[in-house]
Design a protein around this motif. Structure first.
Motif, short mmCIF file in Angstrom:
data_model
loop_
_atom_site.label_atom_id
_atom_site.label_comp_id
_atom_site.label_asym_id
_atom_site.label_seq_id
_atom_site.Cartn_x
_atom_site.Cartn_y
_atom_site.Cartn_z
N LEU A 88 0.11 -9.19 1.38
CA LEU A 88 -0.19 -7.77 1.53
C LEU A 88 -0.53 -7.43 2.98
CD1 LEU A 88 -2.34 -7.11 -1.68
CD2 LEU A 88 0.11 -6.76 -1.36
N GLU A 92 1.69 -4.85 5.50
CA GLU A 92 1.11 -3.71 6.23
C GLU A 92 1.38 -3.87 7.74
OE1 GLU A 92 -2.64 -2.06 5.54
OE2 GLU A 92 -2.49 -2.10 3.35
N LEU A 104 4.76 2.84 4.61
CA LEU A 104 3.31 2.94 4.76
C LEU A 104 3.00 4.28 5.44
CD1 LEU A 104 0.63 1.40 4.31
CD2 LEU A 104 0.85 0.54 6.65
N ARG A 111 -2.03 5.91 1.67
CA ARG A 111 -2.29 4.49 1.93
C ARG A 111 -3.26 3.92 0.90
NH1 ARG A 111 -2.12 2.53 8.06
NH2 ARG A 111 -0.16 3.50 8.64
N ALA A 112 -4.27 4.70 0.55
CA ALA A 112 -5.23 4.24 -0.46
C ALA A 112 -4.55 4.05 -1.81
CB ALA A 112 -6.38 5.24 -0.58
N ARG A 115 -2.65 0.82 -1.79
CA ARG A 115 -3.54 -0.34 -1.91
C ARG A 115 -4.08 -0.48 -3.33
NH1 ARG A 115 -5.63 1.63 3.80
NH2 ARG A 115 -4.24 0.38 5.13
N ASN A 118 -1.33 -2.08 -5.27
CA ASN A 118 -1.25 -3.50 -4.92
C ASN A 118 -2.33 -4.30 -5.63
OD1 ASN A 118 0.83 -2.84 -3.16
ND2 ASN A 118 -0.45 -2.90 -1.32
N GLU A 119 -3.54 -3.75 -5.64
CA GLU A 119 -4.65 -4.44 -6.30
C GLU A 119 -4.39 -4.59 -7.79
OE1 GLU A 119 -8.23 -5.49 -8.24
OE2 GLU A 119 -7.15 -3.61 -8.58
N ALA A 172 3.95 -0.19 -2.08
CA ALA A 172 3.53 -0.39 -3.47
C ALA A 172 4.70 -0.86 -4.32
CB ALA A 172 2.94 0.90 -4.03
N ASN A 175 5.84 -4.48 -3.12
CA ASN A 175 4.91 -5.53 -3.50
C ASN A 175 4.96 -5.84 -5.00
OD1 ASN A 175 3.91 -5.98 -0.89
ND2 ASN A 175 2.45 -4.31 -1.06
#
Length: 245
Positions: A88, A92, A104, A111-112, A115, A118-119, A172, A175
């Motif tokens: 990750l 970025e 991105l 961006r949040a 992420r 991704n999490e 996103a 990934n």
């Protein structure tokens, strides 16, 4: 993925002949997500296949010179002198380095959201998939299937469409893609489960994402996936047992 010789020269005869050296293992989904981004960006890079099961000397050299954790992927940028690991973070960096635009976005909220996706992919979806795939305990099968469905339900409810954040293919999507490909194929092959049967919006997203040139350029043959998962099942691997990063 491995072959002989700790770091086998894949494309060019000398490291640094391209600005970016990409250290990878062919069958690793964490490495593939970086490979997809390199292709999306049209970056000039050299693939370096790493033999994680080579000699102690080879592994020590890789840990000393590239990644102290001894895993893939890793990236060395000759222009900036930085060496990175963790997929990750690499992605970025790549997107920011080449002003990746849609991959991105500059907007902090976008961006949040990337992420957060991704999490969710790494902590929920990938774990639930691998746990179900590896399960040999019939009484717990239903609960493990429910855990995977719960992870998929988040995609079904929250993806904007046609891509996860909307019209643009972002980090996103990149990934998540290798993990969804493996989920879709492996559960059909080993469990006779259509994992996305109850998730039509997610299926449309996946079909669209799988059609991108960046994925087709990095895709591994299904026979290789079977060979890898056969080894996992035979050895009763825990999630991340081969290469968590």
């Amino acid at each position: 993925g491995g072959g002989g010789g700790g770091i086998r020269k894949y494309v060019l005869p000398e490291e640094g002949a391209n600005m970016l050296d990409f250290y990878t293992l062919d069958m690793c989904p964490f490495a593939q997500r970086c490979w997809i981004v390199l292709e999306e960006l049209g970056a000039s890079y050299s693939r370096r296949a790493v033999n994680l099961r080579g000699s102690e000397e080879e592994r020590a050299r890789y840990e000393r010179e590239v990644n102290p954790r001894g895993k893939v992927p890793a990236l060395r940028d000759a222009e900036t002198g930085v060496t990175l690991f963790e997929s990750l973070l690499i992605n970025e960096y790549l997107a920011e380095r080449q002003e990746g635009g849609p991959l991105l976005p500059a907007d902090p909220a976008a961006r949040a959201r990337i992420r957060l996706w991704n999490e969710h992919c790494d902590s929920q979806l990938a774990v639930a998939h691998f746990t179900l795939l590896m399960n040999k305990d019939a009484p717990s099968e239903e609960a493990k299937r429910a855990a995977l469905d719960a992870a998929l339900d988040v995609y079904e409810a929250r993806l904007v469409g046609p891509y996860l954040l909307g019209d643009a293919f972002t980090l996103a999507d990149a990934n998540a893609l290798p993990f969804f490909e493996r989920l879709d194929f492996s559960l059909r092959h080993y469990k006779q489960i259509d994992a996305l049967a109850r998730h039509p919006r997610t299926r449309r997203w996946l079909d669209l994402a799988l059609s991108r040139e960046s994925f087709r350029a990095t895709r591994q043959p299904e026979a290789k996936l079977v060979e890898l998962y056969d080894k996992f099942l035979e050895a009763d691997y825990a999630f991340g047992g081969l290469n968590k990063n």
